[in-house]
Motif scaffolding. Structure first.
Motif, short mmCIF file in Angstrom:
data_model
loop_
_atom_site.label_atom_id
_atom_site.label_comp_id
_atom_site.label_asym_id
_atom_site.label_seq_id
_atom_site.Cartn_x
_atom_site.Cartn_y
_atom_site.Cartn_z
N LEU A 241 50.52 13.78 34.08
CA LEU A 241 51.95 13.64 33.84
C LEU A 241 52.75 14.47 34.82
O LEU A 241 53.79 14.04 35.33
CB LEU A 241 52.30 14.04 32.41
CG LEU A 241 51.73 13.14 31.33
CD1 LEU A 241 52.16 13.62 29.96
CD2 LEU A 241 52.20 11.71 31.54
N GLY A 245 55.32 13.05 37.74
CA GLY A 245 56.66 13.56 38.00
C GLY A 245 56.86 13.91 39.46
O GLY A 245 57.81 13.46 40.10
N ARG A 258 61.70 18.36 31.82
CA ARG A 258 61.96 17.04 31.27
C ARG A 258 60.70 16.27 30.88
O ARG A 258 60.78 15.30 30.13
CB ARG A 258 62.77 16.20 32.27
CG ARG A 258 64.07 16.86 32.68
CD ARG A 258 65.03 17.00 31.52
NE ARG A 258 65.57 15.72 31.11
CZ ARG A 258 66.61 15.15 31.70
NH1 ARG A 258 67.22 15.75 32.69
NH2 ARG A 258 67.05 13.98 31.28
N VAL A 259 59.56 16.68 31.40
CA VAL A 259 58.33 15.94 31.10
C VAL A 259 57.33 16.82 30.33
O VAL A 259 56.88 16.47 29.25
CB VAL A 259 57.67 15.40 32.39
CG1 VAL A 259 56.34 14.74 32.05
CG2 VAL A 259 58.59 14.41 33.08
N PRO A 262 58.89 18.57 26.84
CA PRO A 262 59.05 17.59 25.76
C PRO A 262 57.73 17.05 25.24
O PRO A 262 57.58 16.82 24.04
CB PRO A 262 59.86 16.46 26.42
CG PRO A 262 60.60 17.12 27.52
CD PRO A 262 59.71 18.21 28.02
N THR A 263 56.74 16.87 26.12
CA THR A 263 55.45 16.36 25.66
C THR A 263 54.77 17.37 24.74
O THR A 263 54.12 17.01 23.76
CB THR A 263 54.54 16.06 26.87
OG1 THR A 263 55.25 15.20 27.76
CG2 THR A 263 53.26 15.39 26.44
#
Lengths: 355, 258
Positions: A241, A245, A258-259, A262-263
């Motif tokens: 991930l 990005g 943002r990645v 949040p995950t």
């Protein structure tokens, strides 16, 4: 080449020539053996001079394990007998672990529920004499909520940033040193955190006792827990991930924000909630920094406050039954608050995992 | 808008380990180039040097030159973030962002880089999903999580996400190895279609796939484990698969390797 024969379910149903099924005890057998063990123990209880309930329960349990293992060895063979033995051990361990929890809940509810009424939640201890029956925990709830909230505000962003540094940026010696000190901090006894804030903030800087001083001490205890749990959760985010990005031309800090975060968020929230629940029950650091009072003080930045653990500690130490009753009721409230927090954390994590 | 890539004297390291040595090749614009070769020969490593994704791994570094229309990707002052906006990438395993919907996944690259205008985003989502042959399948459920799609759809979603930022070059690292034959076919059709607007480089273990989709093929190999991988032959795909110059290439493409 031999021709394969596909036999219908009826053929070979009784024979089992290849020994694929083996002998097995009927499903009701463990229950029957358990009932037998209980009956035998009860007979011993009634007919012999053994009169300790604990001994009887242990006897029944031991009788069950021995009888079940022997029966299983005889009928099913050694491997299945060992399986049943291990299963019994696991269940026993589970029961032993649950006993303290149930015992605490039962006694706290039994002794604390009687005192829980609207007045208990809406009154402080202002003007309540040693022999008076009334009084409440309003001031203590305010204190606990404010102190824990302030501690979280201090510790959560800080701990999260440390975790992000350790997982996303930290390489080499600096991150190893930080990691080591976080580990040391995890093992810090809570009273030492209280002493540190007492010596540093309350006395050396002459800030006096206050809810904020308590929040500082609680934050010291929270930070390592938050760092550790957030670190574990961030490590679980697949590297793919992050690479996805970067490959889109997103800068690293934005990818993290943002990645990656949040995950990992459901896990991080669970960790934070557990840390909050842990410090909400701390007594020692609060005792040294907040000091305690019978009055309502809703300003955490000045003057002594109370808190639920502190309230329980002071009330339980008094000789009057009315004070002890208040302590039990306050303990029940504290348990409920922490349980609600834990449940909320679990619900949040579960809901996010369903997506 | 597609771009030519010149690679000269490229050597890539993982820490002290030299993974690939001295690679020289030229990738023509609006062309599909396939990298083939046995496992560990460094074809994925070379691919990742083309958009500076190689250095994301700790200890990894690169020597040599990669020119993108004459501009050195490894020159002083080149920002890897800007390089990756120009050279997009699709990975071996589909990796949609699990916290985002299909819609948000497609525009992730734009949104994370600060594009806010709703009309533009809407337009780009449809354009990219159509470009990735996924629009008809997902147009009614753009708000659903991207991770809920099938593997093949997820990979096309990742391609849509990569082309939404309008790169010049699209790198694909074994994009079909986790997919079934039908999804593979869909991706291969898509590659042929995307060729008209992008320069495409694809790493693949599947030689039929290389011969089906690519115009030029680079064959990488290594002498033995522990040695760096090297570029053995680089030529038109038809030549590599029918009449290769090198004996080793012929052995590999005809299945007589090792």
């Amino acid at each position: 080449m031999s021709t394969a024969t596909v036999s219908g379910p009826a053929v070979g149903d009784t024979a089992d020539r290849l020994g694929l099924r083996g002998q097995s005890l009927p499903r009701w057998m463990p229950l029957a053996v358990a009932a037998g063990a209980v009956v035998v123990s009860l007979l011993i209880y009634l007919l012999t001079p053994v009169d300790s309930e604990i001994q009887i329960v242990l006897m029944a349990a031991l009788g069950f394990v021995i009888a079940m293992t022997a029966l299983s060895t005889a009928v099913e063979g050694g491997r299945r007998a060992r399986d049943r033995f291990a299963t019994t051990l696991v269940y026993t361990a589970f029961l032993l672990a649950v006993i303290p929890l149930v015992a605490v809940l039962v006694s706290v509810i039994g002794k604390g529920a009687g005192r829980l009424d609207a007045g208990f939640f809406t009154h402080s201890m202002n003007g309540i004499g040693a022999r008076d029956v009334g009084g409440g925990i309003y001031h203590a709830i305010i204190g606990t909520v404010e102190q824990v909230l302030l501690a979280s505000v201090l510790a959560v962003p800080f701990g999260l940033l440390v975790a992000i540094y350790l997982v996303e940026y930290g390489r080499g010696r600096v991150s190893r040193v930080i990691s080591f000190f976080v580990d040391v901090l995890t093992g810090l006894p809570s009273i030492i955190a209280g002493l540190f804030i007492l010596a540093f903030w309350v006395i050396a800087l002459d800030q006096g006792f206050s809810g904020f001083a308590g929040a500082l001490a609680l934050a010291v205890l929270m930070i390592p827990t938050v760092v550790r749990s957030a670190e574990e959760m961030l490590k679980l985010v697949p590297n793919e991930l992050r690479e996805a990005g970067y490959a889109l031309g997103v800068p690293q800090w934005r990818t993290i924000l943002r990645v990656v975060v949040p995950t990992a968020l459901p896990g991080i929230v669970t960790g934070v909630m557990l840390a909050v629940a842990r410090v909400a029950g701390e007594t020692a650091p609060v005792l040294l920094t907040v000091f305690g009072t019978n009055l309502i003080n809703s300003n955490p930045f000045s003057g002594e406050q109370s808190s639920l653990p502190l309230y329980i500690y002071s009330q339980a130490g008094q000789p009057q039954q009315s004070a002890v009753d208040r302590a039990w009721a306050a303990a029940l409230v504290l348990i409920i608050i922490i349980m609600v927090l834990n449940l909320a954390a679990r619900l949040f994590a579960g809901r996010n995992r369903l997506r | 808008m597609a771009t030519r890539i010149d690679v000269t004297g490229l050597t890539a390291y993982y820490g002290k380990f030299k993974a690939v040595a001295d690679v020289n090749l030229t990738i023509e614009p609006k062309n599909v180039t396939a990298f083939i070769g046995p496992s560990g020969c460094g074809k994925s490593t070379v691919l990742r040097t083309l958009n500076r994704m190689h250095e994301v791994l700790p200890g990894a570094r690169v020597e040599g030159k990669v020119l993108l229309d004459g501009e050195d990707l490894y020159g002083a002052g080149t920002d890897p973030v800007n390089v990756r906006r120009t050279v997009g990438m699709v990975f071996q395993r589909p990796n949609p962002f699990p916290t985002m919907s299909i819609y948000e996944n497609v525009i992730a690259g734009l949104k994370l880089n600060g594009v806010r205008k709703k009309a533009l985003l809407d337009e780009r989502v449809e354009e990219s999903l159509r470009g990735a042959n996924l629009w008809e399948e997902v147009k009614d459920r753009l708000g659903r999580p991207g991770a809920g799609l099938s593997g093949g759809q997820q990979q096309r979603l990742c391609i849509a996400r990569a082309i939404a930022v309008e790169p010049q070059v699209l790198l694909m690292d074994e994009p079909c190895s986790a997919l079934d034959p039908i999804s593979t076919l869909a991706i291969e059709d898509l590659i042929t279609k995307l060729k008209s607007s992008f320069t495409i480089v694809i790493v693949t273990h599947n030689m039929q796939q290389a011969s089906r989709v690519s115009d030029t093929t680079a064959f990488f190999s290594l002498e033995k484990t522990g040695d760096p991988g090297r570029l053995v032959e680089f030529d038109k795909t038809s030549k590599i698969f029918t009449n290769p110059t090198e004996k080793r290439t012929e052995d590999y493409v005809s299945g007589r390797f090792g």
